[in-house]
Design a protein around this motif. Structure first.
Motif, PDB file in Angstrom:
ATOM      1  N   ARG A   5      20.421 -21.173  49.633  1.00 45.36           N
ATOM      2  CA  ARG A   5      20.767 -19.829  49.136  1.00 45.36           C
ATOM      3  C   ARG A   5      21.919 -19.903  48.147  1.00 45.36           C
ATOM      4  NH1 ARG A   5      19.602 -18.275  54.579  1.00 45.36           N
ATOM      5  NH2 ARG A   5      21.792 -18.566  55.167  1.00 45.36           N
ATOM      6  N   LEU A   6      22.922 -20.723  48.449  1.00 43.70           N
ATOM      7  CA  LEU A   6      24.054 -20.873  47.531  1.00 43.70           C
ATOM      8  C   LEU A   6      23.604 -21.488  46.206  1.00 43.70           C
ATOM      9  CD1 LEU A   6      26.858 -22.150  49.937  1.00 43.70           C
ATOM     10  CD2 LEU A   6      26.733 -19.913  48.841  1.00 43.70           C
ATOM     11  N   GLU A   7      22.705 -22.452  46.269  1.00 45.26           N
ATOM     12  CA  GLU A   7      22.173 -23.059  45.038  1.00 45.26           C
ATOM     13  C   GLU A   7      21.438 -22.025  44.198  1.00 45.26           C
ATOM     14  OE1 GLU A   7      21.172 -27.686  46.028  1.00 45.26           O
ATOM     15  OE2 GLU A   7      19.749 -26.164  46.681  1.00 45.26           O
ATOM     16  N   LYS A   8      20.631 -21.224  44.841  1.00 48.30           N
ATOM     17  CA  LYS A   8      19.856 -20.209  44.129  1.00 48.30           C
ATOM     18  C   LYS A   8      20.773 -19.185  43.460  1.00 48.30           C
ATOM     19  CE  LYS A   8      15.808 -17.305  44.736  1.00 48.30           C
ATOM     20  NZ  LYS A   8      14.810 -16.805  45.687  1.00 48.30           N
ATOM     21  N   ALA A   9      21.899 -18.882  44.119  1.00 43.94           N
ATOM     22  CA  ALA A   9      22.861 -17.936  43.560  1.00 43.94           C
ATOM     23  C   ALA A   9      23.783 -18.587  42.526  1.00 43.94           C
ATOM     24  CB  ALA A   9      23.699 -17.337  44.685  1.00 43.94           C
ATOM     25  N   LYS A  56      26.105 -20.891  43.227  1.00 47.15           N
ATOM     26  CA  LYS A  56      27.419 -21.098  43.823  1.00 47.15           C
ATOM     27  C   LYS A  56      27.567 -22.474  44.469  1.00 47.15           C
ATOM     28  CE  LYS A  56      27.998 -16.211  44.746  1.00 47.15           C
ATOM     29  NZ  LYS A  56      28.216 -15.187  45.767  1.00 47.15           N
ATOM     30  N   PHE A  57      26.586 -23.344  44.295  1.00 44.98           N
ATOM     31  CA  PHE A  57      26.621 -24.696  44.836  1.00 44.98           C
ATOM     32  C   PHE A  57      25.881 -25.594  43.850  1.00 44.98           C
ATOM     33  CE2 PHE A  57      25.561 -28.169  47.754  1.00 44.98           C
ATOM     34  CZ  PHE A  57      26.763 -28.306  48.441  1.00 44.98           C
ATOM     35  N   PRO A  58      26.279 -26.868  43.734  1.00 47.66           N
ATOM     36  CA  PRO A  58      25.574 -27.762  42.797  1.00 47.66           C
ATOM     37  C   PRO A  58      24.077 -27.839  43.100  1.00 47.66           C
ATOM     38  CG  PRO A  58      27.575 -28.795  43.609  1.00 47.66           C
ATOM     39  CD  PRO A  58      27.404 -27.536  44.382  1.00 47.66           C
ATOM     40  N   ILE A  59      23.301 -28.022  42.066  1.00 55.16           N
ATOM     41  CA  ILE A  59      21.849 -28.100  42.182  1.00 55.16           C
ATOM     42  C   ILE A  59      21.442 -29.453  42.769  1.00 55.16           C
ATOM     43  CG2 ILE A  59      19.675 -28.033  40.881  1.00 55.16           C
ATOM     44  CD1 ILE A  59      21.130 -25.381  41.009  1.00 55.16           C
ATOM     45  N   ARG A  60      20.484 -29.420  43.688  1.00 54.56           N
ATOM     46  CA  ARG A  60      20.000 -30.643  44.325  1.00 54.56           C
ATOM     47  C   ARG A  60      19.075 -31.424  43.406  1.00 54.56           C
ATOM     48  NH1 ARG A  60      17.165 -28.601  49.444  1.00 54.56           N
ATOM     49  NH2 ARG A  60      18.778 -27.061  49.271  1.00 54.56           N
ATOM     50  N   ILE A  61      18.934 -32.700  43.734  1.00 53.18           N
ATOM     51  CA  ILE A  61      18.027 -33.586  43.033  1.00 53.18           C
ATOM     52  C   ILE A  61      16.938 -33.976  44.015  1.00 53.18           C
ATOM     53  CG2 ILE A  61      17.828 -35.817  41.885  1.00 53.18           C
ATOM     54  CD1 ILE A  61      21.084 -35.238  41.716  1.00 53.18           C
ATOM     55  N   ASN A  62      15.698 -33.772  43.667  1.00 53.95           N
ATOM     56  CA  ASN A  62      14.588 -34.146  44.534  1.00 53.95           C
ATOM     57  C   ASN A  62      14.309 -35.636  44.386  1.00 53.95           C
ATOM     58  OD1 ASN A  62      14.079 -31.580  45.571  1.00 53.95           O
ATOM     59  ND2 ASN A  62      12.954 -31.028  43.727  1.00 53.95           N
ATOM     60  N   LEU A  63      14.471 -36.373  45.480  1.00 50.01           N
ATOM     61  CA  LEU A  63      14.217 -37.805  45.475  1.00 50.01           C
ATOM     62  C   LEU A  63      12.808 -38.125  45.945  1.00 50.01           C
ATOM     63  CD1 LEU A  63      17.576 -39.011  47.025  1.00 50.01           C
ATOM     64  CD2 LEU A  63      16.969 -38.841  44.618  1.00 50.01           C
ATOM     65  N   GLY A  64      12.213 -37.219  46.667  1.00 54.67           N
ATOM     66  CA  GLY A  64      10.865 -37.390  47.188  1.00 54.67           C
ATOM     67  C   GLY A  64      10.378 -36.066  47.725  1.00 54.67           C
TER      68      GLY A  64
END
Length: 97
Positions: free
Chosen positions: A61-65, A67-75
């Motif tokens: 939720r924080l990423e979507k808003a 307010k948090f760093p974006i994740r990297i999909n590794l798999g």
């Protein structure tokens, strides 16, 4: 090691040696080497190393808003974040008095 691979494969496709003397070639090497040095942090490390107590759903939720760093999909079921972005986010958080 990575640069050597690029250099060898580039020689196979680009015969002129002047390709390596282009002004952007050194910038490309610096960007590639800098990206290779970035450390990744897993969900487990967010809690154990950085002490972030949030659940994966709340982090999403924080990423979507924004307010948090974006994740990297590794798999398909594996994600991570860049450690330097997480550390910057932690530094930007207000501290308790």
């Amino acid at each position: 090691m990575f640069w050597l691979h690029i250099q060898l494969s580039a020689r196979m496709f680009w015969s002129p040696a002047s390709w390596f003397l282009k002004p952007w070639a050194s910038t490309l090497f610096m960007e590639c080497s800098m990206n290779m040095l970035r450390r990744l942090v897993t969900k487990k490390e967010l809690k154990s190393i950085y002490g972030i107590p949030y659940s994966p759903a709340h982090i999403a939720r924080l990423e979507k808003a924004g307010k948090f760093p974006i994740r990297i999909n590794l798999g398909t079921c594996r994600v991570a974040w860049y450690a330097d972005e997480v550390e910057t986010w932690i530094a930007s958080r207000p501290r308790a008095a």
